[in-house]
Design an enzyme around this catalytic site. Structure first.
Site, PDB file in Angstrom:
ATOM      1  CE1 TYR A  64      -7.800  -2.547  10.685  1.00 38.59           C
ATOM      2  CE2 TYR A  64      -9.043  -0.732  10.676  1.00 38.59           C
ATOM      3  CZ  TYR A  64      -7.612  -1.371   9.746  1.00 38.59           C
ATOM      4  OH  TYR A  64      -6.366  -1.823   9.460  1.00 38.59           O
ATOM      5  CG  ASN A  99      -3.102 -12.342   4.896  1.00 39.19           C
ATOM      6  OD1 ASN A  99      -2.890 -11.209   4.159  1.00 39.19           O
ATOM      7  ND2 ASN A  99      -2.913 -13.012   4.485  1.00 39.19           N
ATOM      8  CG  HIS A 116       0.990  -5.397   7.738  1.00 41.19           C
ATOM      9  ND1 HIS A 116       0.581  -5.391   6.197  1.00 41.19           N
ATOM     10  CD2 HIS A 116       2.606  -5.104   7.429  1.00 41.19           C
ATOM     11  CE1 HIS A 116       1.508  -4.864   5.874  1.00 41.19           C
ATOM     12  NE2 HIS A 116       2.983  -4.220   6.534  1.00 41.19           N
ATOM     13  CB  CYS A 127      -1.960   3.403  29.091  1.00 44.09           C
ATOM     14  SG  CYS A 127      -3.301   2.172  29.605  1.00 44.09           S
ATOM     15  CB  CYS A 151      -8.556   2.782  27.410  1.00 44.81           C
ATOM     16  SG  CYS A 151      -6.947   1.342  28.639  1.00 44.81           S
ATOM     17  CB  THR A 192       1.678 -10.052  -1.352  1.00 45.53           C
ATOM     18  OG1 THR A 192       1.055  -8.443  -1.126  1.00 45.53           O
ATOM     19  CG2 THR A 192       2.885 -10.812  -2.504  1.00 45.53           C
ATOM     20  CB  SER A 193      -0.632  -6.017  -5.110  1.00 44.00           C
ATOM     21  OG  SER A 193      -0.621  -5.871  -3.215  1.00 44.00           O
ATOM     22  CB  VAL A 218      -5.346 -14.797  -9.615  1.00 42.82           C
ATOM     23  CG1 VAL A 218      -6.284 -15.998  -8.694  1.00 42.82           C
ATOM     24  CG2 VAL A 218      -5.561 -13.528  -8.853  1.00 42.82           C
ATOM     25  CB  ALA A 235      -3.718 -18.868  -2.398  1.00 37.18           C
TER      26      ALA A 235
HETATM   27  C1  BJW Z   1      -4.771 -14.509  -5.460  1.00 36.54           C
HETATM   28  C2  BJW Z   1      -6.346 -14.409  -5.509  1.00 36.54           C
HETATM   29  C3  BJW Z   1      -6.652 -16.325  -5.245  1.00 36.54           C
HETATM   30  C4  BJW Z   1      -6.394 -13.052  -5.287  1.00 36.54           C
HETATM   31  N1  BJW Z   1      -4.937 -16.772  -5.163  1.00 36.54           N
HETATM   32  N2  BJW Z   1      -4.052 -15.006  -5.209  1.00 36.54           N
HETATM   33  C5  BJW Z   1       9.814   2.252   0.281  1.00 36.54           C
HETATM   34  C6  BJW Z   1       8.874   2.128  -0.962  1.00 36.54           C
HETATM   35  C7  BJW Z   1       7.576   2.416  -0.878  1.00 36.54           C
HETATM   36  C8  BJW Z   1       6.845   3.160  -0.406  1.00 36.54           C
HETATM   37  C9  BJW Z   1       7.469   2.995   1.018  1.00 36.54           C
HETATM   38  C10 BJW Z   1       8.421   2.548   1.597  1.00 36.54           C
HETATM   39  N3  BJW Z   1       8.131   2.434   2.539  1.00 36.54           N
HETATM   40  C11 BJW Z   1       7.347   3.017   3.285  1.00 36.54           C
HETATM   41  C12 BJW Z   1       6.660   2.873   1.967  1.00 36.54           C
HETATM   42  C13 BJW Z   1       5.114   3.568   2.891  1.00 36.54           C
HETATM   43  C14 BJW Z   1       4.475   3.163   1.921  1.00 36.54           C
HETATM   44  C15 BJW Z   1       4.170   2.233   1.730  1.00 36.54           C
HETATM   45  O1  BJW Z   1       4.383   0.717   1.309  1.00 36.54           O
HETATM   46  N4  BJW Z   1       3.541   2.617   0.482  1.00 36.54           N
HETATM   47  C16 BJW Z   1       3.000   2.089  -0.852  1.00 36.54           C
HETATM   48  C17 BJW Z   1       1.697   1.294  -0.499  1.00 36.54           C
HETATM   49  C18 BJW Z   1       3.525   3.086  -1.614  1.00 36.54           C
HETATM   50  N5  BJW Z   1       4.245   1.772   3.836  1.00 36.54           N
HETATM   51  C19 BJW Z   1       4.125   2.096   5.528  1.00 36.54           C
HETATM   52  O2  BJW Z   1       3.661   2.819   5.525  1.00 36.54           O
HETATM   53  C20 BJW Z   1       5.130   1.227   6.228  1.00 36.54           C
HETATM   54  N6  BJW Z   1       5.643   1.647   7.244  1.00 36.54           N
HETATM   55  C21 BJW Z   1       6.386   1.985   7.080  1.00 36.54           C
HETATM   56  O3  BJW Z   1       7.114   2.049   6.412  1.00 36.54           O
HETATM   57  O4  BJW Z   1       6.822   2.867   8.453  1.00 36.54           O
HETATM   58  C22 BJW Z   1       7.970   3.487   8.641  1.00 36.54           C
HETATM   59  C23 BJW Z   1       8.538   4.212   9.384  1.00 36.54           C
HETATM   60  C24 BJW Z   1       9.394   3.846  10.162  1.00 36.54           C
HETATM   61  C25 BJW Z   1      10.290   4.511  11.555  1.00 36.54           C
HETATM   62  C26 BJW Z   1       8.766   5.237  12.260  1.00 36.54           C
HETATM   63  C27 BJW Z   1       7.865   5.694  11.180  1.00 36.54           C
HETATM   64  C28 BJW Z   1       7.492   4.568  10.060  1.00 36.54           C
HETATM   65  C29 BJW Z   1       3.066   0.660   6.954  1.00 36.54           C
HETATM   66  C30 BJW Z   1       2.533  -0.063   5.999  1.00 36.54           C
HETATM   67  C31 BJW Z   1       1.469  -0.949   6.870  1.00 36.54           C
HETATM   68  C32 BJW Z   1       0.646  -1.501   5.920  1.00 36.54           C
HETATM   69  N7  BJW Z   1      -0.944  -1.982   6.263  1.00 36.54           N
HETATM   70  C33 BJW Z   1      -2.011  -2.066   5.682  1.00 36.54           C
HETATM   71  C34 BJW Z   1      -3.254  -2.618   6.419  1.00 36.54           C
HETATM   72  C35 BJW Z   1      -2.249  -3.357   8.216  1.00 36.54           C
HETATM   73  C36 BJW Z   1      -4.012  -3.683   8.461  1.00 36.54           C
HETATM   74  C37 BJW Z   1      -5.646  -4.172   8.008  1.00 36.54           C
HETATM   75  O5  BJW Z   1      -5.384  -5.429   7.449  1.00 36.54           O
HETATM   76  O6  BJW Z   1      -7.022  -3.032   8.507  1.00 36.54           O
HETATM   77  O7  BJW Z   1      -1.503  -4.206   5.405  1.00 36.54           O
HETATM   78  S1  BJW Z   1      -1.828  -1.886   4.167  1.00 36.54           S
HETATM   79  C38 BJW Z   1      -2.783  -3.555   3.059  1.00 36.54           C
HETATM   80  O8  BJW Z   1      -1.989  -3.498   2.410  1.00 36.54           O
HETATM   81  C39 BJW Z   1      -2.269  -4.157   4.552  1.00 36.54           C
HETATM   82  C40 BJW Z   1      -2.203  -5.756   3.819  1.00 36.54           C
HETATM   83  O9  BJW Z   1      -1.024  -5.843   4.625  1.00 36.54           O
HETATM   84  C41 BJW Z   1      -0.635  -5.005   2.839  1.00 36.54           C
HETATM   85  C42 BJW Z   1      -0.632  -5.445   1.490  1.00 36.54           C
HETATM   86  O10 BJW Z   1      -1.824  -5.776   0.139  1.00 36.54           O
HETATM   87  P1  BJW Z   1      -1.407  -7.530  -0.017  1.00 36.54           P
HETATM   88  O11 BJW Z   1      -1.639  -8.317   1.117  1.00 36.54           O
HETATM   89  O12 BJW Z   1      -0.278  -7.204  -1.253  1.00 36.54           O
HETATM   90  O13 BJW Z   1      -3.228  -6.981  -0.823  1.00 36.54           O
HETATM   91  P2  BJW Z   1      -3.355  -6.706  -2.249  1.00 36.54           P
HETATM   92  O14 BJW Z   1      -5.259  -6.367  -2.258  1.00 36.54           O
HETATM   93  O15 BJW Z   1      -2.600  -5.671  -2.626  1.00 36.54           O
HETATM   94  O16 BJW Z   1      -3.682  -7.840  -3.099  1.00 36.54           O
HETATM   95  C43 BJW Z   1      -4.004  -8.735  -3.055  1.00 36.54           C
HETATM   96  C44 BJW Z   1      -3.055  -9.530  -3.792  1.00 36.54           C
HETATM   97  O17 BJW Z   1      -3.974 -10.953  -4.347  1.00 36.54           O
HETATM   98  C45 BJW Z   1      -3.377  -9.240  -5.635  1.00 36.54           C
HETATM   99  O18 BJW Z   1      -2.256  -9.511  -6.493  1.00 36.54           O
HETATM  100  C46 BJW Z   1      -4.187  -9.944  -6.629  1.00 36.54           C
HETATM  101  O19 BJW Z   1      -3.556 -10.545  -7.593  1.00 36.54           O
HETATM  102  C47 BJW Z   1      -4.146 -11.885  -5.494  1.00 36.54           C
HETATM  103  N8  BJW Z   1      -5.233 -12.274  -5.666  1.00 36.54           N
HETATM  104  N9  BJW Z   1      -6.737 -13.919  -5.336  1.00 36.54           N
HETATM  105  C48 BJW Z   1      -4.058 -16.240  -5.165  1.00 36.54           C
HETATM  106  N10 BJW Z   1      -7.984 -16.698  -4.657  1.00 36.54           N
HETATM  107 ZN    ZN Z   2      -5.248   3.388  28.367  1.00 36.08          ZN
END
Ligand code: BJW
Ligand code: ZN
Length: 244
Positions: A64, A99, A116, A127, A151, A192-193, A218, A235
């Site tokens: 991070y 993001n 996120h 706390c 903390c 987004t993927s 892309v 983008a």
């Molecule tokens: C370009 C480009 C250019 C490149 N121009 N384009 C339902 C179905 C299946 C699974 C689940 C479900 N519900 C929940 C789940 C589980 C899980 C999940 O989704 N898993 C899957 C991976 C299978 N989800 C969770 O766990 C979520 N929580 C949850 O559901 O809680 C339930 C709950 C309820 C009550 C109590 C307890 C629990 C939480 C998900 C959290 C995701 N966190 C992250 C990290 C955030 C912090 C950080 O930044 O470090 O979020 S992981 C990461 O992935 C980050 C992103 O926001 C997220 C999405 O990624 P993103 O933005 O799409 O990036 P990439 O790299 O994947 O894609 C980039 C894209 O850009 C590509 O397509 C390229 O082609 C393109 N590109 N250059 C245009 N120039």
């Molecule tokens: Zn504390």
């Protein structure tokens, strides 16, 4: 294709945008998945989890802080500015982002929903202490340190105020995002993927309610099957063409 997208936007009454890491790629911030998406040899599922943090907080904080340093050096690119401009001229009603960088806000987007969390906020693991590192002016000192952050109130570990796998998304942000998606007659999905849920439901909700889906990427993604228009390209090159 571009003219089709422009027509959809011109005819829309309530358009929104939904963005992912790809929109910030041209600002120099690595995406999560794909060629440039790797940090060392880890996948996001191995770092962005509460288990990883419990097992090895040093490793997770190293990741991070590396991201924070990159983001601090980054500037919004023409894609962020194009979305801000579309809001300014009344076309876009909101930007929903996955993001954690501040680039939409820096570019001038007003109605921003961060699903996120935000990388510049930290919170205590015990706390209710929270801190905005940009607000408190501690951000540079914080990112350069190699110590585990503690903390100031109770001494427990601090963590980034972001959403990890297996954690719920902030309730208010998610409700707002789903409400917007239900009302929207068009959504521009950028960089987004579309594989991380529940965020990835957003374009599907718009589509199900009869709205149009414009995708800018892309390459094909999890969103492409519901896209009415797929604009292949960077983008920062494609989005400015949608602003007149
Ligand atoms: C370009 C480009 C250019 C490149 N121009 N384009 C339902 C179905 C299946 C699974 C689940 C479900 N519900 C929940 C789940 C589980 C899980 C999940 O989704 N898993 C899957 C991976 C299978 N989800 C969770 O766990 C979520 N929580 C949850 O559901 O809680 C339930 C709950 C309820 C009550 C109590 C307890 C629990 C939480 C998900 C959290 C995701 N966190 C992250 C990290 C955030 C912090 C950080 O930044 O470090 O979020 S992981 C990461 O992935 C980050 C992103 O926001 C997220 C999405 O990624 P993103 O933005 O799409 O990036 P990439 O790299 O994947 O894609 C980039 C894209 O850009 C590509 O397509 C390229 O082609 C393109 N590109 N250059 C245009 N120039
Ligand atoms: Zn504390």
């Amino acid at each position: 294709m571009l003219s089709h997208a422009a027509k959809i936007l011109a005819r829309s009454k309530f358009a929104i945008a939904f963005t992912g890491a790809g929109i910030s790629a041209e600002s120099g911030i690595p995406t999560f998945r794909g060629f440039n998406g790797l940090w060392k040899r880890y996948r996001p599922e191995e770092l962005a989890t509460p288990e990883a943090f419990r097992r090895d907080p040093h490793l997770v904080w190293e990741f991070y802080r590396w991201r924070m340093r990159k983001i601090l050096r980054a500037k919004p690119n023409p894609a962020h500015y194009a979305l801000a401009r579309l809001e300014e001229i009344g076309v876009l009603k909101a930007v929903i982002t996955q993001n954690v960088d501040d680039l939409h806000r820096e570019a001038g987007t007003k109605n921003l929903i961060e699903l996120h969390g935000n990388i510049f906020r930290v919170r205590c693991t015990s706390c209710d202490y929270r801190e905005n590192l940009k607000g408190s002016g501690r951000v540079h000192e914080f990112v350069e340190s190699r110590e585990l952050p503690r903390c100031p109130r109770c001494g427990s570990l601090l963590r980034p105020d972001v959403v990890w796998f297996g954690e719920p998304l902030p309730k208010e942000a998610l409700e707002k995002a789903f409400n917007l998606a239900e009302r929207a007659d068009a959504v521009i999905v950028v960089g987004t993927s579309g594989v991380v849920y529940p965020a990835a439901y957003i374009p599907y909700i718009v589509k199900e309610r009869g709205g149009r889906v414009i995708e800018v990427n892309v390459e094909r993604s999890g969103v492409t099957p519901v896209a009415d228009v797929f604009l292949r390209g960077k983008a920062g090159e494609v989005l400015p063409k949608l602003v007149k």
